[in-house]
Design a protein around this motif. Sequence first.
Motif, PDB file in Angstrom:
ATOM      1  N   TYR A   1      40.417  32.371  33.471  1.00 41.50           N
ATOM      2  CA  TYR A   1      40.276  31.336  34.488  1.00 41.50           C
ATOM      3  C   TYR A   1      41.067  31.724  35.726  1.00 41.50           C
ATOM      4  O   TYR A   1      42.265  31.982  35.644  1.00 41.50           O
ATOM      5  CB  TYR A   1      40.814  29.989  33.987  1.00 41.50           C
ATOM      6  CG  TYR A   1      40.152  29.496  32.736  1.00 41.50           C
ATOM      7  CD1 TYR A   1      38.835  29.065  32.756  1.00 41.50           C
ATOM      8  CD2 TYR A   1      40.837  29.473  31.529  1.00 41.50           C
ATOM      9  CE1 TYR A   1      38.223  28.610  31.598  1.00 41.50           C
ATOM     10  CE2 TYR A   1      40.230  29.020  30.379  1.00 41.50           C
ATOM     11  CZ  TYR A   1      38.931  28.588  30.425  1.00 41.50           C
ATOM     12  OH  TYR A   1      38.329  28.146  29.286  1.00 41.50           O
TER      13      TYR A   1
ATOM     14  N   SER B   1      35.371  32.058  36.375  1.00 40.67           N
ATOM     15  CA  SER B   1      35.683  32.095  34.951  1.00 40.67           C
ATOM     16  C   SER B   1      34.745  33.054  34.220  1.00 40.67           C
ATOM     17  O   SER B   1      33.697  32.649  33.726  1.00 40.67           O
ATOM     18  CB  SER B   1      35.570  30.691  34.344  1.00 40.67           C
ATOM     19  OG  SER B   1      35.853  30.739  32.963  1.00 40.67           O
TER      20      SER B   1
ATOM     21  N   ARG C   1      36.472  28.280  44.683  1.00 41.72           N
ATOM     22  CA  ARG C   1      37.568  27.554  44.057  1.00 41.72           C
ATOM     23  C   ARG C   1      37.898  28.034  42.650  1.00 41.72           C
ATOM     24  O   ARG C   1      39.056  28.111  42.264  1.00 41.72           O
ATOM     25  CB  ARG C   1      37.241  26.065  44.035  1.00 41.72           C
ATOM     26  CG  ARG C   1      37.067  25.504  45.426  1.00 41.72           C
ATOM     27  CD  ARG C   1      36.575  24.083  45.376  1.00 41.72           C
ATOM     28  NE  ARG C   1      37.577  23.191  44.870  1.00 41.72           N
ATOM     29  CZ  ARG C   1      38.446  22.519  45.623  1.00 41.72           C
ATOM     30  NH1 ARG C   1      38.424  22.680  46.922  1.00 41.72           N
ATOM     31  NH2 ARG C   1      39.311  21.708  45.095  1.00 41.72           N
ATOM     32  N   HIS C   2      36.889  28.332  41.838  1.00 39.20           N
ATOM     33  CA  HIS C   2      37.112  28.758  40.455  1.00 39.20           C
ATOM     34  C   HIS C   2      36.192  29.917  40.097  1.00 39.20           C
ATOM     35  O   HIS C   2      35.024  29.912  40.477  1.00 39.20           O
ATOM     36  CB  HIS C   2      36.831  27.622  39.460  1.00 39.20           C
ATOM     37  CG  HIS C   2      37.669  26.419  39.661  1.00 39.20           C
ATOM     38  ND1 HIS C   2      37.149  25.236  40.108  1.00 39.20           N
ATOM     39  CD2 HIS C   2      38.993  26.206  39.482  1.00 39.20           C
ATOM     40  CE1 HIS C   2      38.114  24.342  40.191  1.00 39.20           C
ATOM     41  NE2 HIS C   2      39.246  24.910  39.825  1.00 39.20           N
TER      42      HIS C   2
ATOM     43  N   ARG D   1      41.870  30.211  39.481  1.00 40.00           N
ATOM     44  CA  ARG D   1      41.759  29.066  40.375  1.00 40.00           C
ATOM     45  C   ARG D   1      42.325  29.454  41.729  1.00 40.00           C
ATOM     46  O   ARG D   1      43.355  30.115  41.797  1.00 40.00           O
ATOM     47  CB  ARG D   1      42.491  27.872  39.790  1.00 40.00           C
ATOM     48  CG  ARG D   1      41.814  27.353  38.538  1.00 40.00           C
ATOM     49  CD  ARG D   1      42.722  26.397  37.770  1.00 40.00           C
ATOM     50  NE  ARG D   1      42.101  25.926  36.570  1.00 40.00           N
ATOM     51  CZ  ARG D   1      42.103  26.571  35.407  1.00 40.00           C
ATOM     52  NH1 ARG D   1      42.702  27.724  35.305  1.00 40.00           N
ATOM     53  NH2 ARG D   1      41.515  26.071  34.341  1.00 40.00           N
TER      54      ARG D   1
END
Length: 168
Positions: free
Chosen positions: A70, A82, A79-80, A72
């Motif tokens: 992950y 994964s 934004r993210h 961030r």
Amino acid sequence: AAVYVSHAQPPSENDTRTLVGHAAHGRLVWQQEAFRVQTAYRRVSQDFRSEAGYIPRRGFHDLMMKVDYYHRSDDPGLRHISPGIWGRVWLDEDMRPEDWRFGVNNWWDFGERIQLFVLFNHIGERIDGDWLESNEFFGMLKIGTLEWLTLRLASAVGQTVIRDEDIL
């Protein structure tokens, strides 16, 4: 961690059938801020009959392991992130591989309202003693244009093994 075990038994004391079937499922997950590692084991014996309903496959062991990362960010455009990778194998009663699957995926959050998910699986199946391999791709774009309206577009492409001769 979670574990579930079920054992088949005769429905009444007067029933002379011997039911020795069993099913078990266990899962272990370790999650931190930046990653998650999970493993699972499932076992359904050939003799197991569920009172709850139909079981499409019996007589196997199913082992799975998956790792997700992950990331961030404060960047409003991304934004993210994964990415994940996993492997899974199905073994028969004699612990011989029947099927396996290796996969990778990635999830992106672009701002607050746009998300993209992509997945690739490489699959192997043993059919009549020979191995047949195939690939599967999946993608999904999710756009939340308004707070009350979300649009999802998804597509999957791949090969499917057909085991039933009547369908061919």
